[in-house]
Design a protein around this motif. Structure first.
Motif, PDB file in Angstrom:
ATOM      1  N   GLY A 140     -74.097  16.350  30.069  1.00 26.26           N
ATOM      2  CA  GLY A 140     -72.972  16.039  29.186  1.00 26.26           C
ATOM      3  C   GLY A 140     -72.692  17.229  28.296  1.00 26.26           C
ATOM      4  N   ALA A 141     -72.041  16.965  27.177  1.00 28.64           N
ATOM      5  CA  ALA A 141     -71.623  18.045  26.281  1.00 28.64           C
ATOM      6  C   ALA A 141     -72.821  18.883  25.810  1.00 28.64           C
ATOM      7  CB  ALA A 141     -70.887  17.438  25.085  1.00 28.64           C
ATOM      8  N   ALA A 142     -73.829  18.215  25.283  1.00 22.74           N
ATOM      9  CA  ALA A 142     -74.965  18.952  24.717  1.00 22.74           C
ATOM     10  C   ALA A 142     -75.796  19.617  25.818  1.00 22.74           C
ATOM     11  CB  ALA A 142     -75.834  18.001  23.893  1.00 22.74           C
ATOM     12  N   GLY A 143     -76.036  18.877  26.897  1.00 21.23           N
ATOM     13  CA  GLY A 143     -76.876  19.399  27.985  1.00 21.23           C
ATOM     14  C   GLY A 143     -76.271  20.644  28.621  1.00 21.23           C
ATOM     15  N   LEU A 176     -80.222  17.823  35.311  1.00 18.81           N
ATOM     16  CA  LEU A 176     -80.179  16.634  36.177  1.00 18.81           C
ATOM     17  C   LEU A 176     -79.338  15.544  35.516  1.00 18.81           C
ATOM     18  CD1 LEU A 176     -83.965  16.334  37.159  1.00 18.81           C
ATOM     19  CD2 LEU A 176     -82.090  17.171  38.609  1.00 18.81           C
ATOM     20  N   ASP A 177     -78.514  14.892  36.315  1.00 15.44           N
ATOM     21  CA  ASP A 177     -77.684  13.799  35.773  1.00 15.44           C
ATOM     22  C   ASP A 177     -77.522  12.741  36.856  1.00 15.44           C
ATOM     23  OD1 ASP A 177     -75.348  13.865  33.238  1.00 15.44           O
ATOM     24  OD2 ASP A 177     -75.336  12.243  34.716  1.00 15.44           O
ATOM     25  N   HIS A 178     -77.528  11.489  36.450  1.00 16.84           N
ATOM     26  CA  HIS A 178     -77.377  10.432  37.453  1.00 16.84           C
ATOM     27  C   HIS A 178     -75.907  10.164  37.827  1.00 16.84           C
ATOM     28  CE1 HIS A 178     -77.166   6.856  34.369  1.00 16.84           C
ATOM     29  NE2 HIS A 178     -76.366   7.850  34.047  1.00 16.84           N
ATOM     30  N   SER A 197     -62.482  11.960  26.907  1.00 21.81           N
ATOM     31  CA  SER A 197     -62.410  12.085  25.437  1.00 21.81           C
ATOM     32  C   SER A 197     -61.010  12.474  24.986  1.00 21.81           C
ATOM     33  CB  SER A 197     -63.410  13.131  24.966  1.00 21.81           C
ATOM     34  OG  SER A 197     -63.014  14.410  25.403  1.00 21.81           O
ATOM     35  N   GLY A 198     -60.739  12.125  23.740  1.00 22.00           N
ATOM     36  CA  GLY A 198     -59.472  12.521  23.115  1.00 22.00           C
ATOM     37  C   GLY A 198     -58.279  12.120  23.963  1.00 22.00           C
ATOM     38  N   GLY A 199     -58.349  10.928  24.552  1.00 21.06           N
ATOM     39  CA  GLY A 199     -57.239  10.448  25.389  1.00 21.06           C
ATOM     40  C   GLY A 199     -56.989  11.384  26.576  1.00 21.06           C
ATOM     41  N   CYS A 235     -59.465  15.859  25.144  1.00 25.25           N
ATOM     42  CA  CYS A 235     -60.697  16.323  24.497  1.00 25.25           C
ATOM     43  C   CYS A 235     -60.455  16.940  23.117  1.00 25.25           C
ATOM     44  CB  CYS A 235     -61.454  17.330  25.379  1.00 25.25           C
ATOM     45  SG  CYS A 235     -63.062  17.778  24.665  1.00 25.25           S
ATOM     46  N   ASN A 236     -60.772  16.173  22.124  1.00 26.53           N
ATOM     47  CA  ASN A 236     -60.759  16.702  20.749  1.00 26.53           C
ATOM     48  C   ASN A 236     -62.091  17.448  20.597  1.00 26.53           C
ATOM     49  OD1 ASN A 236     -60.856  15.016  17.487  1.00 26.53           O
ATOM     50  ND2 ASN A 236     -60.601  17.160  18.019  1.00 26.53           N
ATOM     51  N   PHE A 237     -62.065  18.740  21.003  1.00 21.04           N
ATOM     52  CA  PHE A 237     -63.337  19.436  21.257  1.00 21.04           C
ATOM     53  C   PHE A 237     -64.052  19.945  20.015  1.00 21.04           C
ATOM     54  CE2 PHE A 237     -59.806  22.406  22.202  1.00 21.04           C
ATOM     55  CZ  PHE A 237     -60.061  23.390  21.255  1.00 21.04           C
ATOM     56  N   ALA A 296     -73.898   5.166  30.482  1.00 19.15           N
ATOM     57  CA  ALA A 296     -74.757   5.472  29.329  1.00 19.15           C
ATOM     58  C   ALA A 296     -76.045   4.664  29.447  1.00 19.15           C
ATOM     59  CB  ALA A 296     -74.036   5.112  28.028  1.00 19.15           C
ATOM     60  N   THR A 297     -77.152   5.313  29.165  1.00 20.81           N
ATOM     61  CA  THR A 297     -78.446   4.616  29.195  1.00 20.81           C
ATOM     62  C   THR A 297     -79.271   5.054  27.995  1.00 20.81           C
ATOM     63  OG1 THR A 297     -79.722   6.324  30.337  1.00 20.81           O
ATOM     64  CG2 THR A 297     -78.466   4.797  31.744  1.00 20.81           C
ATOM     65  N   GLY A 298     -80.363   4.357  27.793  1.00 22.69           N
ATOM     66  CA  GLY A 298     -81.262   4.713  26.688  1.00 22.69           C
ATOM     67  C   GLY A 298     -82.396   5.611  27.153  1.00 22.69           C
ATOM     68  N   ALA A 312     -67.548   1.172  21.613  1.00 21.55           N
ATOM     69  CA  ALA A 312     -67.918   2.160  20.586  1.00 21.55           C
ATOM     70  C   ALA A 312     -67.791   3.571  21.144  1.00 21.55           C
ATOM     71  CB  ALA A 312     -69.344   1.925  20.117  1.00 21.55           C
ATOM     72  N   GLU A 313     -67.274   4.477  20.301  1.00 22.47           N
ATOM     73  CA  GLU A 313     -67.180   5.862  20.761  1.00 22.47           C
ATOM     74  C   GLU A 313     -68.553   6.530  20.711  1.00 22.47           C
ATOM     75  OE1 GLU A 313     -64.347   9.259  19.302  1.00 22.47           O
ATOM     76  OE2 GLU A 313     -63.206   7.623  20.195  1.00 22.47           O
ATOM     77  N   VAL A 314     -69.385   6.125  19.803  1.00 26.95           N
ATOM     78  CA  VAL A 314     -70.715   6.728  19.691  1.00 26.95           C
ATOM     79  C   VAL A 314     -71.770   5.712  19.272  1.00 26.95           C
ATOM     80  CG1 VAL A 314     -70.007   9.094  19.112  1.00 26.95           C
ATOM     81  CG2 VAL A 314     -70.225   7.406  17.302  1.00 26.95           C
ATOM     82  N   GLY A 356     -77.858  16.484  20.982  1.00 24.21           N
ATOM     83  CA  GLY A 356     -76.671  15.638  21.159  1.00 24.21           C
ATOM     84  C   GLY A 356     -76.787  14.289  20.488  1.00 24.21           C
ATOM     85  N   GLU A 357     -76.115  13.323  21.095  1.00 20.31           N
ATOM     86  CA  GLU A 357     -75.988  12.004  20.474  1.00 20.31           C
ATOM     87  C   GLU A 357     -77.306  11.238  20.411  1.00 20.31           C
ATOM     88  OE1 GLU A 357     -72.337  10.087  21.932  1.00 20.31           O
ATOM     89  OE2 GLU A 357     -73.326   8.197  21.418  1.00 20.31           O
ATOM     90  N   ALA A 358     -78.276  11.622  21.223  1.00 18.89           N
ATOM     91  CA  ALA A 358     -79.569  10.928  21.207  1.00 18.89           C
ATOM     92  C   ALA A 358     -80.288  11.137  19.878  1.00 18.89           C
ATOM     93  CB  ALA A 358     -80.441  11.420  22.360  1.00 18.89           C
ATOM     94  N   GLY A 364     -63.027  12.619  15.219  1.00 19.69           N
ATOM     95  CA  GLY A 364     -62.165  13.792  15.056  1.00 19.69           C
ATOM     96  C   GLY A 364     -62.752  15.099  15.542  1.00 19.69           C
ATOM     97  N   GLY A 365     -63.626  15.062  16.556  1.00 16.69           N
ATOM     98  CA  GLY A 365     -64.159  16.304  17.111  1.00 16.69           C
ATOM     99  C   GLY A 365     -65.529  16.671  16.572  1.00 16.69           C
ATOM    100  N   TYR A 366     -66.013  15.913  15.587  1.00 17.12           N
ATOM    101  CA  TYR A 366     -67.301  16.241  14.975  1.00 17.12           C
ATOM    102  C   TYR A 366     -68.470  15.979  15.925  1.00 17.12           C
ATOM    103  CZ  TYR A 366     -64.561  16.366  10.711  1.00 17.12           C
ATOM    104  OH  TYR A 366     -63.615  16.666   9.767  1.00 17.12           O
ATOM    105  N   ASN A 367     -68.356  14.938  16.748  1.00  6.36           N
ATOM    106  CA  ASN A 367     -69.488  14.631  17.623  1.00  6.36           C
ATOM    107  C   ASN A 367     -69.656  15.684  18.708  1.00  6.36           C
ATOM    108  OD1 ASN A 367     -70.842  12.169  16.618  1.00  6.36           O
ATOM    109  ND2 ASN A 367     -68.719  11.424  16.674  1.00  6.36           N
ATOM    110  N   PHE A 368     -68.531  16.204  19.213  1.00  6.27           N
ATOM    111  CA  PHE A 368     -68.681  17.312  20.158  1.00  6.27           C
ATOM    112  C   PHE A 368     -69.253  18.539  19.458  1.00  6.27           C
ATOM    113  CE2 PHE A 368     -65.492  15.406  23.296  1.00  6.27           C
ATOM    114  CZ  PHE A 368     -66.506  15.021  24.156  1.00  6.27           C
ATOM    115  N   GLN A 369     -68.799  18.805  18.224  1.00  2.36           N
ATOM    116  CA  GLN A 369     -69.327  19.990  17.545  1.00  2.36           C
ATOM    117  C   GLN A 369     -70.841  19.873  17.372  1.00  2.36           C
ATOM    118  OE1 GLN A 369     -67.711  22.794  17.173  1.00  2.36           O
ATOM    119  NE2 GLN A 369     -69.598  23.750  16.432  1.00  2.36           N
TER     120      GLN A 369
END
Ligand code: FDA
Length: 391
Positions: free
Chosen positions: A12-15, A32-34, A45-47, A50-52, A168-170, A334-336, A363-365, A373-378
């Motif tokens: 994903g974004a962070a990986g 690796l990604d499933h 994202s961002g419709g 991508c609100n990058f 998405a998984t845990g 939920a977005e995040v 990342g989000e983990a 507003g782009g903060y999570n990607f940043q």
């Protein structure tokens, strides 16, 4: 068994950011990604645009048990640096509002850019790999339905729990737990809020009505649009405040920011005493909302027959409407995810786990969640960059 310098779980974004930096530093990296394709959340994202990032990125725009944790990574990989990468790849972009930067074209360009940078660093990206086991003994061993891989460094980058339909998984949370890292409480964030009872009766028929407002909770205040839905409230102001909201707590809505609604209703009463309240309200608010509020809060009479006190009371309510949601629409919408792997277990410089040599989480983990507003990607770029410089 194939050996690498670092294995990143999650393309994903962070990986991807972590892999491109580590690869360009000369590390042999496997991602690796499933999922069938890399960067699937970036793509939606961002419709689709991508609100990058957000040019207003400061640590205060992130929720975390430790508000200082994100400072180091955010200051070492800034929105300007990501924007420079975007421009290097000749991706046209624009600022929409409030510092939010979007692609002019498509989010696909961001994914292609990250993949091209990964390729430049020689990182190997394998999608469609189901992770079946991860163990640790003299480095890390990752088993998948396509074989086994090992490396002295492992990066957990499988994101949060939002949108399970998209895969998405845990996994990162489960592995962190297994390796003894503490977790903070997790819950859906940037999510529509639901209501029940009389409040839902009022809101449901208003589904689709949107207006500029300010949503408040404690010290947080978000002046953006509010949208009524068939289950309650959504829109940017509500998504933002949802991250601060906990069950049973009322939030406050100002539907007429910077106006003295009470005075305006009294003035309407003097100027047009025979008018109906809903007509006066419709000069301040969208018509359907005006009708509904008039029906609910003012007796069915002309303005002249309303007491000044009732008009003032409604005016005050419109500026400070206390509403207690019954819940949220959950991870499905939920977005995040708020919360995650406790930052006390990690180095803020490198995202490395303090007690497990070679293990990193990005990342989000991680328990760092940005505003809308782009903060999570940043955060994904910055934390990925930090770990990519360390593995
Ligand atoms: P991310 O979710 O990007 O990547 C995790 C990867 O791990 C995925 O590729 C997934 O397939 C993989 N994975 C998960 N479990 C696995 C397993 N068990 N085995 C193998 N692989 C696994 N943010 C923002 O800043 N601007 C925006 O415009 C938007 N828009 C937006 C829209 C929507 C609809 C959503 C749901 C979210 C956003 N976001 C956003 C939030 C943003 O998408 C999110 O914060 C980042 O993608 C998080 O990056 P990560 O790399 O941590 O996780």
């Amino acid at each position: 068994m194939r050996n690498f310098d670092a294995i990143v779980l999650g393309a994903g974004a962070a990986g991807l950011m972590c892999a491109l930096r580590a690869g360009q530093r000369g590390r042999r990296v496997l991602v690796l990604d499933h999922a069938r394709q890399a960067g699937s959340k970036i793509l939606i994202s961002g419709g689709g645009r991508c609100n990058f990032t957000n040019t207003g990125t400061v640590p205060g725009r992130f929720f975390s048990n430790n508000p200082h944790f994100a400072k180091s990574a955010l200051s070492r990989y800034t929105p300007a640096e990501f924007l420079a990468l975007v421009e290097k790849h000749r991706i046209a972009w624009h600022e929409k509002t409030l510092g939010q930067l979007f692609c002019d074209g498509s989010a696909r360009q961001i994914v292609d850019m990250l993949l091209a940078e990964c390729m430049a660093g020689g990182a190997e990206i394998r999608t469609g790999h189901r992770i079946t086991d991860v163990s640790r003994a003299d480095g890390f061993r990752v088993s998948s339905d396509h074989g086994e891989f090992s490396a002295p460094a492992l990066v957990l980058a499988t994101g949060g729990l939002s949108i399970p339909k998209m895969g998405a998984t845990g996994l990162s949370l489960d592995l962190a737990r297994r390796f003894g890292l503490p977790l903070t409480e997790t819950r859906p964030a940037l999510v529509p809020l639901t209501f029940s009872g009389e409040m839902l009766e009022l809101m449901r028929p208003l589904s689709g009505v949107s207006l500029p407002a300010v949503a408040r909770l404690g010290k947080q205040a978000f002046p953006e649009a509010v949208l009524f839905t068939h289950r309650g409230l959504s829109g940017p102001a509500i998504l933002q405040i949802s991250s601060a909201w906990t069950e049973g707590v009322p939030l406050r809505l100002d539907l007429l920011p910077d106006r003295d609604a009470g005075m305006e209703l009294l003035a309407a009463k003097r100027a047009r005493p025979r008018a109906e309240p809903r007509t006066a309200l419709a000069e301040l608010l969208p018509q359907r909302l005006a009708q509904s509020l008039a029906a609910s809060f003012l007796p069915d009479r002309i303005l002249a027959e309303q007491t000044d006190k009732d008009l003032r009371r409604l005016g005050a309510m419109l500026r400070d409407w206390n509403l207690t949601p019954s819940g949220t629409e959950g991870y499905a919408k939920a977005e995040v995810m708020l919360g995650g792997i406790d930052t006390t277990a990690l180095s803020s410089q490198s995202m490395a786990a303090r007690t497990v040599p070679g293990l990193h989480v990005i990342g989000e983990a991680v328990d760092v969640t940005g505003w809308l507003g782009g903060y999570n990607f940043q955060w994904a770029w910055a934390s990925g960059w930090a770990a990519g410089g360390s593995v």
